[in-house]
Write a protein that holds these residues in place. Structure first.
Motif: not given
Length: 283
Positions: A13, A30, A130, A134
């Motif tokens: 990420w 991503y 992060l 995610g």
């Protein structure tokens, strides 16, 4: 300004936050996939601050005639949609936040409003972080004034146009020619039911105000979740063919400052906390 943003990373990420421009998480990736619509140049963001990244709306969407009453007083906001005599989208999208702290995977930014961007004093703290699962954003609003204040928050989350999406919408708000809700609720059309059940994007214009039946939307292969404060979804794609889809959680209906049930009352010294999160679907 993009180069001077705070760049976060964790696993696959990546994110970029712009403290000096509304603490906007203007980029989220991503691996090699861009999840949000990110501007190529800062001039594009400045020209259209609400259709890149995750701009904060406080208050969200439109306020009729730029006025609302609260506890016996009338308050006025800028008429920045003159053709419809409305205030639109609040004043936080380009607010100069200061950095409270920043690390490799987290940025915390703060803005102290003394009445210049909303007619009540408040402190807004935005945390973007992060981890391997995610992205998470938390927004805290502290009433720093000496009276109660009405709070409405929206996030004009602008996704790079996905191949498919599902947003848990309930009913649609009927609107007038000024794009303000009339108070009447409409059942979803056949196409709108597909938005709710899951569909491919067809390039057609998408625009509407809806009640929320759940807090999780599916955008391509990603999940977009929100805290329970967000009771509405607004969908918008700029008329179609622009390469983006805005899936906007709101904490109350459009023009909610003019409804007794449209906002959260925040007492002196109290805080309201909101969050949103993006993860891989099924993760």
């Amino acid at each position: 300004m993009l180069e001077n943003g705070l760049h976060l990373a964790s696993g696959h990420w990546r994110a970029t936050v712009l403290p000096g421009f509304g603490a906007n998480t203007v980029r989220l990736r991503y691996k090699d996939q861009e999840i949000l619509r990110c501007p190529d140049r800062i001039e594009h963001l400045m020209a259209n601050p609400h259709v890149y990244g995750m701009p904060l709306l406080f208050p969200p969407n439109r306020v009729e005639d730029g006025t609302f009453d609260f506890d016996g007083r009338t308050y006025r906001l800028e008429i920045n949609e003159p053709k419809n005599s409305n205030h639109i989208h609040g004043g936080m999208a380009d607010a100069p936040f200061t950095i409270v702290r920043a690390s490799g995977n987290e940025a915390v930014c703060e803005y102290e409003n003394r009445g210049e961007r909303y007619p009540f004093p408040f402190r807004m703290t935005v945390s973007a972080s992060l981890n391997e699962d995610g992205f998470r954003q938390e927004i805290a609003i502290l009433n720093s004034g000496d009276t109660d204040m009405p709070v409405m928050l929206g996030i004009h989350t602008t996704f790079a146009e996905p191949s498919s999406f599902r947003v848990p919408i309930g009913q649609r708000w009927a609107t007038n020619d000024r794009h303000l809700p009339t108070g009447r609720m409409l059942e979803l059309t056949e196409r709108e039911r597909e938005y709710r059940e899951g569909c491919r994007t067809g390039g057609e214009p998408i625009s509407g105000y809806y009640t929320a039946t759940e807090q999780e939307a599916k955008i391509g292969g990603f999940s977009y979740c929100t805290s329970d404060h967000f009771t509405q979804w607004v969908l918008f794609n700029g008329g179609g063919g622009k390469g983006f889809l805005c899936v906007e959680p709101q904490s109350g209906p459009v023009n909610g400052l003019n409804r007794s049930d449209g906002y959260l009352r925040l007492k002196i010294g109290e805080s309201a906390r909101f969050w949103t999160a993006v993860s891989r679907e099924g993760a």
